[in-house]
Design an enzyme around this catalytic site. Structure first.
Site, PDB file in Angstrom:
ATOM      1  N   SER A 116      27.967  39.536  31.222  1.00 25.80           N
ATOM      2  CA  SER A 116      28.175  38.530  32.265  1.00 25.80           C
ATOM      3  C   SER A 116      28.319  37.124  31.682  1.00 25.80           C
ATOM      4  O   SER A 116      29.222  36.853  30.915  1.00 25.80           O
ATOM      5  CB  SER A 116      27.033  38.615  33.280  1.00 25.80           C
ATOM      6  OG  SER A 116      27.288  37.827  34.412  1.00 25.80           O
ATOM      7  N   ASP A 168      32.604  33.213  35.591  1.00 27.45           N
ATOM      8  CA  ASP A 168      31.820  33.539  34.403  1.00 27.45           C
ATOM      9  C   ASP A 168      32.574  34.595  33.604  1.00 27.45           C
ATOM     10  O   ASP A 168      33.683  35.003  33.971  1.00 27.45           O
ATOM     11  CB  ASP A 168      30.405  33.996  34.772  1.00 27.45           C
ATOM     12  CG  ASP A 168      30.377  35.315  35.520  1.00 27.45           C
ATOM     13  OD1 ASP A 168      31.427  35.719  36.079  1.00 27.45           O
ATOM     14  OD2 ASP A 168      29.320  35.959  35.564  1.00 27.45           O
ATOM     15  N   ASP A 184      32.504  37.768  33.094  1.00 24.97           N
ATOM     16  CA  ASP A 184      32.974  39.047  33.634  1.00 24.97           C
ATOM     17  C   ASP A 184      33.543  38.915  35.037  1.00 24.97           C
ATOM     18  O   ASP A 184      33.934  39.913  35.640  1.00 24.97           O
ATOM     19  CB  ASP A 184      31.868  40.104  33.605  1.00 24.97           C
ATOM     20  CG  ASP A 184      30.784  39.878  34.644  1.00 24.97           C
ATOM     21  OD1 ASP A 184      30.528  38.704  34.984  1.00 24.97           O
ATOM     22  OD2 ASP A 184      30.184  40.862  35.107  1.00 24.97           O
ATOM     23  N   ASP A 186      32.319  38.044  38.057  1.00 21.15           N
ATOM     24  CA  ASP A 186      31.658  38.316  39.335  1.00 21.15           C
ATOM     25  C   ASP A 186      31.013  37.063  39.929  1.00 21.15           C
ATOM     26  O   ASP A 186      30.551  37.078  41.070  1.00 21.15           O
ATOM     27  CB  ASP A 186      30.633  39.448  39.221  1.00 21.15           C
ATOM     28  CG  ASP A 186      29.509  39.164  38.234  1.00 21.15           C
ATOM     29  OD1 ASP A 186      29.528  38.108  37.575  1.00 21.15           O
ATOM     30  OD2 ASP A 186      28.597  40.019  38.131  1.00 21.15           O
TER      31      ASP A 186
END
Length: 448
Positions: free
Chosen positions: A101, A240, A242, A244
């Site tokens: 993340s 961010d 990734d 999400d």
């Protein structure tokens, strides 16, 4: 659980459990559990962000699943929510994302999605953990799983994202700066916004395996803010690593966090009669959000920290809108999990249809000053805090001083050996003083 945390398995690359041998066995353990649950034709989808270690762990997972007799569909670098969506649309037994993340490139992790495109349930996670304690048992050579790449994965998700916007909505009059965090959205996000008509300036869109989240993205929006004002853009969007999470910047370069995004979406939906019950935040959502929603007659409840807990609270109530200040936003009538791109599109639609600037849309919510102090706990914060009379008394004193116009939160961190002491209210000097006093009380109790 031993390995699974609040968002999969995560840690420093090369240190247990984020090692090649563990991830190989994790693939086998997960694969064998899925075969038992869904049959020998079970297939999994694997995506990753742009960390250099993704190559290593993608190969390890592929080998593990193959050893369990599971076929693998490889997506390459894709946002986490894209993997969730494609898992469901391709009727796979599960989806796996290799990502840490918003963490730096030195970290990585593995998280799982169910065949419905939601976080994997505790029952299957427990079964996988139990299988990890068993000896590695490879299937016969005739049953080994096969792997193939899905070459049109990016195009599939671009079309899905565009489909979450009301038909006919265009962003032709908007100039947008998009910060891709050198992460998984670097191809998809700019393309989505451009195809919907926006003028897009894309930054931090050149991942090299090492620069993901480095001084960019949703956790470092300063460069985005400067670019928005320099380019005289209408707004900025930051994801961010990734994809999400999303935060935004208005035309003045002012940050618009997840709480404010929730407010904008809830206020717009409420005006159209479409909030569907209410909004779910977390114990860390700003008191100003709660107050602004109450003024508009919109129900608001708090869950524990983590988008998984927000999701559970939404499903339990039959609501669709929730999220966290960090930028995890859930629009369950648009996606099964939090997607930064989809959430940004919902805000852009409000801007485009209303003809108002983002700064004007957020003006109805006044954020309370919030001070958070981390007090080292040695990992035993929860045990010390529960039922401690001195701390309970200190909390009551702080709450009485706020007079119902603020909040006090004590929360042992789930990722660090600290107790997070948070105070918020409308008087910044009072908030700072109360936070320091309460942190001192906690420190005294935790001192050996």
């Amino acid at each position: 659980m031993k390995y699974f945390g609040t968002d999969g398995i995560r840690g420093r690359v090369g240190e247990p459990p984020i090692t090649a041998d563990f991830v190989l066995k994790l693939g086998w353990a997960a694969g064998s559990v899925l075969v038992e649950a869904f049959g020998e034709d079970a297939t999994v989808v694997i995506g990753k962000d742009t960390r250099i270690s993704g190559y290593l762990f993608e190969s390890a997972l592929e080998a593990g699943f193959s050893a369990a007799g599971v076929d693998i569909l490889l997506l390459g670098p894709m946002p986490t929510p894209a993997v969730a969506h494609l898992t469901r649309s391709m009727h796979a037994a599960a989806g796996i994302v290799i990502s840490a993340s918003h963490n730096p490139f030195e970290d990585n992790g593995i998280k799982f999605f169910s065949r419905e495109g939601q976080k994997l349930g505790d029952d299957l996670q427990s079964a996988i953990e139990a299988r990890l304690d068993e000896p590695f048992d490879q299937v016969g050579p005739e049953r080994l799983g096969k792997a193939r790449r899905i070459d049109d994965a990016v195009g599939r998700y671009v079309e899905y994202c565009k489909g979450t916007v009301t038909w006919g909505t265009r962003f032709d009059d908007l100039k947008i700066v998009v910060d891709c965090a050198n992460g998984a959205t670097y191809r998809i996000a700019p393309e989505v916004f451009r195809e919907l008509g926006a003028e897009v300036i894309s930054i931090f869109d050149r991942p090299d395996g090492l620069n993901i989240n480095r001084e960019c993205g949703s956790t470092h929006p300063g460069n985005l803010a400067r670019m928005v004002t320099a380019e005289r853009a209408d707004l900025g969007v930051a994801f961010d690593g990734d994809g999400d999470r999303v935060v935004m910047v208005d035309h003045r370069g002012e940050l618009v966090d997840g709480d404010q995004i929730l407010y904008v979406l809830a206020d717009a939906r409420h005006a159209e009669g479409g909030v569907q019950g209410g909004v779910v935040g977390t114990v860390m959502s700003n008191f100003g959000l709660e107050q602004a929603l109450a003024e508009r007659g919109i129900d608001f409840v708090r869950s524990a920290v983590g988008d998984r807990h927000v999701h559970e609270a939404l499903v339990e109530r039959g609501w669709v809108l929730g999220g966290e200040a960090s930028g995890h936003i859930l629009c369950l009538d648009r996606a099964t999990t939090g997607c930064g791109i989809v959430s940004a599109l919902q805000v852009l639609e409000v801007v485009a249809r209303s003809g108002r600037r983002l700064a004007d849309l957020t003006a109805g919510m006044t954020k309370c000053p919030q001070v958070m102090i981390n007090v080292p706990s040695g990992g035993n914060g929860r045990a010390v805090l529960d039922g401690n009379a001195d701390i309970d008394s200190a909390v009551r004193r702080a709450e009485e001083a706020l007079g119902g116009k603020g909040r006090v939160i004590l929360r042992p961190s789930g990722t660090e050996p600290v107790v997070r002491v948070t105070v918020e209210g409308f008087d910044s000097q009072q908030v700072q003083r109360l936070a320091e006093e309460l942190a001192g009380s906690v420190q005294q109790v935790l001192a050996p």
